[in-house]
Design a protein around this motif. Structure first.
Motif, PDB file in Angstrom:
ATOM      1  N   THR A 239      -9.095   7.694   8.070  1.00  0.00           N
ATOM      2  CA  THR A 239     -10.341   7.145   7.536  1.00  0.00           C
ATOM      3  C   THR A 239     -10.080   5.788   6.874  1.00  0.00           C
ATOM      4  O   THR A 239      -8.931   5.377   6.713  1.00  0.00           O
ATOM      5  N   ASP A 240     -11.145   5.106   6.501  1.00  0.00           N
ATOM      6  CA  ASP A 240     -11.000   3.831   5.807  1.00  0.00           C
ATOM      7  C   ASP A 240     -10.151   4.016   4.548  1.00  0.00           C
ATOM      8  O   ASP A 240     -10.365   4.947   3.762  1.00  0.00           O
ATOM      9  N   GLY A 241      -9.212   3.136   4.360  1.00  0.00           N
ATOM     10  CA  GLY A 241      -8.330   3.219   3.210  1.00  0.00           C
ATOM     11  C   GLY A 241      -7.090   4.066   3.444  1.00  0.00           C
ATOM     12  O   GLY A 241      -6.153   4.037   2.651  1.00  0.00           O
ATOM     13  N   MET A 242      -7.083   4.835   4.532  1.00  0.00           N
ATOM     14  CA  MET A 242      -5.941   5.703   4.839  1.00  0.00           C
ATOM     15  C   MET A 242      -5.223   5.297   6.122  1.00  0.00           C
ATOM     16  O   MET A 242      -4.013   5.464   6.246  1.00  0.00           O
ATOM     17  N   ARG A 243      -5.940   4.768   7.099  1.00  0.00           N
ATOM     18  CA  ARG A 243      -5.366   4.574   8.432  1.00  0.00           C
ATOM     19  C   ARG A 243      -4.245   3.545   8.468  1.00  0.00           C
ATOM     20  O   ARG A 243      -3.449   3.524   9.414  1.00  0.00           O
ATOM     21  N   ASP A 244      -4.164   2.685   7.457  1.00  0.00           N
ATOM     22  CA  ASP A 244      -3.110   1.671   7.445  1.00  0.00           C
ATOM     23  C   ASP A 244      -1.901   2.084   6.617  1.00  0.00           C
ATOM     24  O   ASP A 244      -0.937   1.314   6.495  1.00  0.00           O
ATOM     25  N   ARG A 245      -1.943   3.266   6.065  1.00  0.00           N
ATOM     26  CA  ARG A 245      -0.828   3.723   5.234  1.00  0.00           C
ATOM     27  C   ARG A 245       0.231   4.437   6.071  1.00  0.00           C
ATOM     28  O   ARG A 245      -0.082   5.089   7.066  1.00  0.00           O
ATOM     29  N   GLU A 246       1.468   4.314   5.652  1.00  0.00           N
ATOM     30  CA  GLU A 246       2.507   5.150   6.227  1.00  0.00           C
ATOM     31  C   GLU A 246       2.230   6.598   5.825  1.00  0.00           C
ATOM     32  O   GLU A 246       1.767   6.876   4.718  1.00  0.00           O
ATOM     33  N   VAL A 247       2.490   7.533   6.732  1.00  0.00           N
ATOM     34  CA  VAL A 247       2.255   8.948   6.471  1.00  0.00           C
ATOM     35  C   VAL A 247       3.594   9.640   6.250  1.00  0.00           C
ATOM     36  O   VAL A 247       4.523   9.508   7.064  1.00  0.00           O
TER      37      VAL A 247
ATOM     38  N   MET B  53       0.852  -1.193   0.000  1.00  0.00           N
ATOM     39  CA  MET B  53       0.000   0.000   0.000  1.00  0.00           C
ATOM     40  C   MET B  53       0.886   1.242   0.000  1.00  0.00           C
ATOM     41  O   MET B  53       1.779   1.384   0.829  1.00  0.00           O
ATOM     42  N   GLU B  54       0.607   2.165  -0.944  1.00  0.00           N
ATOM     43  CA  GLU B  54       1.448   3.343  -1.084  1.00  0.00           C
ATOM     44  C   GLU B  54       1.357   4.244   0.150  1.00  0.00           C
ATOM     45  O   GLU B  54       0.313   4.356   0.769  1.00  0.00           O
ATOM     46  N   PRO B  55       2.462   4.894   0.512  1.00  0.00           N
ATOM     47  CA  PRO B  55       2.424   5.868   1.611  1.00  0.00           C
ATOM     48  C   PRO B  55       1.514   7.042   1.257  1.00  0.00           C
ATOM     49  O   PRO B  55       1.271   7.333   0.078  1.00  0.00           O
ATOM     50  N   LEU B  56       1.027   7.719   2.283  1.00  0.00           N
ATOM     51  CA  LEU B  56       0.170   8.887   2.120  1.00  0.00           C
ATOM     52  C   LEU B  56       0.986  10.139   2.415  1.00  0.00           C
ATOM     53  O   LEU B  56       1.464  10.329   3.533  1.00  0.00           O
ATOM     54  N   TRP B  57       1.144  10.992   1.428  1.00  0.00           N
ATOM     55  CA  TRP B  57       1.867  12.247   1.597  1.00  0.00           C
ATOM     56  C   TRP B  57       0.870  13.322   2.028  1.00  0.00           C
ATOM     57  O   TRP B  57      -0.126  13.576   1.352  1.00  0.00           O
ATOM     58  N   LEU B  58       1.135  13.942   3.173  1.00  0.00           N
ATOM     59  CA  LEU B  58       0.262  14.990   3.696  1.00  0.00           C
ATOM     60  C   LEU B  58       0.923  16.347   3.573  1.00  0.00           C
ATOM     61  O   LEU B  58       2.080  16.528   3.959  1.00  0.00           O
ATOM     62  N   PHE B  59       0.167  17.319   3.061  1.00  0.00           N
ATOM     63  CA  PHE B  59       0.604  18.705   3.107  1.00  0.00           C
ATOM     64  C   PHE B  59       0.316  19.266   4.496  1.00  0.00           C
ATOM     65  O   PHE B  59      -0.416  18.684   5.294  1.00  0.00           O
ATOM     66  N   ALA B  60       0.871  20.428   4.763  1.00  0.00           N
ATOM     67  CA  ALA B  60       0.746  21.036   6.093  1.00  0.00           C
ATOM     68  C   ALA B  60      -0.642  21.594   6.357  1.00  0.00           C
ATOM     69  O   ALA B  60      -0.905  22.085   7.454  1.00  0.00           O
ATOM     70  N   ASP B  61      -1.537  21.546   5.383  1.00  0.00           N
ATOM     71  CA  ASP B  61      -2.928  21.937   5.632  1.00  0.00           C
ATOM     72  C   ASP B  61      -3.860  20.724   5.520  1.00  0.00           C
ATOM     73  O   ASP B  61      -5.052  20.866   5.258  1.00  0.00           O
ATOM     74  N   GLN B  62      -3.306  19.527   5.760  1.00  0.00           N
ATOM     75  CA  GLN B  62      -4.078  18.285   5.687  1.00  0.00           C
ATOM     76  C   GLN B  62      -3.763  17.404   6.897  1.00  0.00           C
ATOM     77  O   GLN B  62      -3.550  16.207   6.767  1.00  0.00           O
ATOM     78  N   LEU B  63      -3.768  17.978   8.089  1.00  0.00           N
ATOM     79  CA  LEU B  63      -3.203  17.291   9.249  1.00  0.00           C
ATOM     80  C   LEU B  63      -4.240  16.617  10.138  1.00  0.00           C
ATOM     81  O   LEU B  63      -3.879  16.071  11.180  1.00  0.00           O
ATOM     82  N   GLY B  64      -5.509  16.631   9.780  1.00  0.00           N
ATOM     83  CA  GLY B  64      -6.542  16.093  10.653  1.00  0.00           C
ATOM     84  C   GLY B  64      -6.818  14.619  10.441  1.00  0.00           C
ATOM     85  O   GLY B  64      -6.465  14.032   9.407  1.00  0.00           O
ATOM     86  N   PRO B  65      -7.487  13.978  11.403  1.00  0.00           N
ATOM     87  CA  PRO B  65      -7.806  12.548  11.280  1.00  0.00           C
ATOM     88  C   PRO B  65      -8.759  12.241  10.141  1.00  0.00           C
ATOM     89  O   PRO B  65      -8.758  11.114   9.638  1.00  0.00           O
TER      90      PRO B  65
END
Length: 353
Positions: free
Chosen positions: A18-26, A1-13
């Protein structure tokens, strides 16, 4: 599963848990070049770095915090394509698209930090020639059933903006509970030290704004309980000795994605509904709005002493319900200006192209 890249304005749960995101590396990227792209206000830089570093600490081993000169270099260090949500600026969107074409980004997902996606907004916009905020907010109130009584707005009016332009009272402060303020920690201390070498303007600290999800929830509850009633009538008021007046100071957590706009909408709606049923005297002013990243629902009034601790001018006696107490005025943020606006922008310095 690909890692999830977060910008600094996308920091919330609602972005990473959420489903499909919680198991990804951030993946969180601190770009040296972005920090130095221009002389940002020091409080803004502090908020951006504090938000990302607090989330990295919260996620523990799930987070990979990459410090690099540019974003491309950081993603190359990751070693595999990442997924990312739609950025909120055109420059960042162009950057993400270039990185996708070069194989560093596997997929671009709709952003969950707005009440509706770009596609949904485009559907609403259609081929209309007139774009008015009033039309958009009415549509979103109907869409999310905010302060609606069936097909009609509660009370028969779509907004009470005309009633919410009261001049400031002829006293030094509004005499309501002051804004919620976070307690800084060692992360904030380290950020402040690291910013010594970054060109900036203004003064940093103390931090006045929520930058984590937990802080945002506390700030929202405090605003709804202690300040919402006065926000409506004095929403446009400015007072030299009361820099925050009745404002929520929630624009920072909204813009950094640690507070979802509909959470603020529903919390204010519930409180406003309860207030309208209260036997306490109150002004008849109020307003409601929904949609966009800084959506909110506000029902105003004037209820003195709702929270007990009411800041007043020095040595001035002020009555809060059945009690009388002496308070001191709320201090202004130490940012070289009387307005908190210097620090209310989104985390663009390390999250934009």
């Amino acid at each position: 599963m690909e890692p999830l890249w977060l910008f600094a304005d996308q920091l919330g749960p609602h972005v990473h848990a959420t489903d499909g995101m919680r198991d990804r590396e951030v993946v969180l990227v601190e770009s040296t070049r972005a920090l130095r792209r221009k002389r940002f206000h020091r409080q803004k830089l502090h908020l951006v770095l504090s938000g990302m570093r607090h989330l990295a600490a919260e996620l523990g081993d799930r987070a990979r915090y990459v410090e690099a000169d540019i974003y491309r270099e950081a993603l190359e260090q990751v070693g595999e394509p990442v997924v990312v949500h739609e950025p909120t600026s055109f420059a960042a969107a162009d950057l993400v698209e270039r990185l996708r074409r070069d194989g560093l980004v596997a997929d671009i997902l709709p952003t969950p930090t707005f009440a509706l996606s770009r596609t949904e907004f485009a559907d609403w916009a259609g081929d209309r020639e007139r774009f008015r905020m009033e039309d958009f907010y009415r549509a979103q109130r109907e869409r999310f059933s905010v302060l609606m009584d069936g097909a009609e707005p509660v009370g028969g009016r779509w907004n009470l903006d005309a009633d919410n332009r009261e001049p400031p009272p002829k006293r030094r402060t509004l005499e309501i509970e002051g804004p919620w303020q976070p307690t800084e920690d060692e992360i904030d201390e380290q950020v402040r030290a690291d910013l010594e070498d970054v060109p900036s303007v203004g003064v940093d600290g103390p931090r006045w704004f929520a930058i984590t999800h937990a802080e945002a929830q506390k700030a929202l509850r405090h605003f709804v309980k202690c300040r919402l009633a006065a926000f409506g009538p004095y929403g446009d008021a400015i007072m030299s000795d009361d820099w925050a007046t009745a404002h929520s100071l929630l624009s920072v957590p909204l813009n950094h994605g640690v507070l979802h706009p509909l959470d603020a909408v529903h919390a204010a709606e519930q409180a406003g509904t309860a207030l309208s049923r209260s036997p306490r005297p109150r002004a008849s002013s109020g307003r409601s709005s929904a949609g966009g990243s800084t959506s909110g629902s506000c029902t105003g009034g004037s209820v003195a002493g709702t929270c007990g601790a009411t800041p007043c001018a020095p040595r001035r006696r002020c009555r809060t319900g059945s009690r009388t107490s002496t308070r001191t005025p709320s201090p202004r943020p130490a940012c070289g200006t009387r307005s908190p606006g210097c620090a209310t922008g989104a985390g663009s310095t390390t999250s934009r192209g």
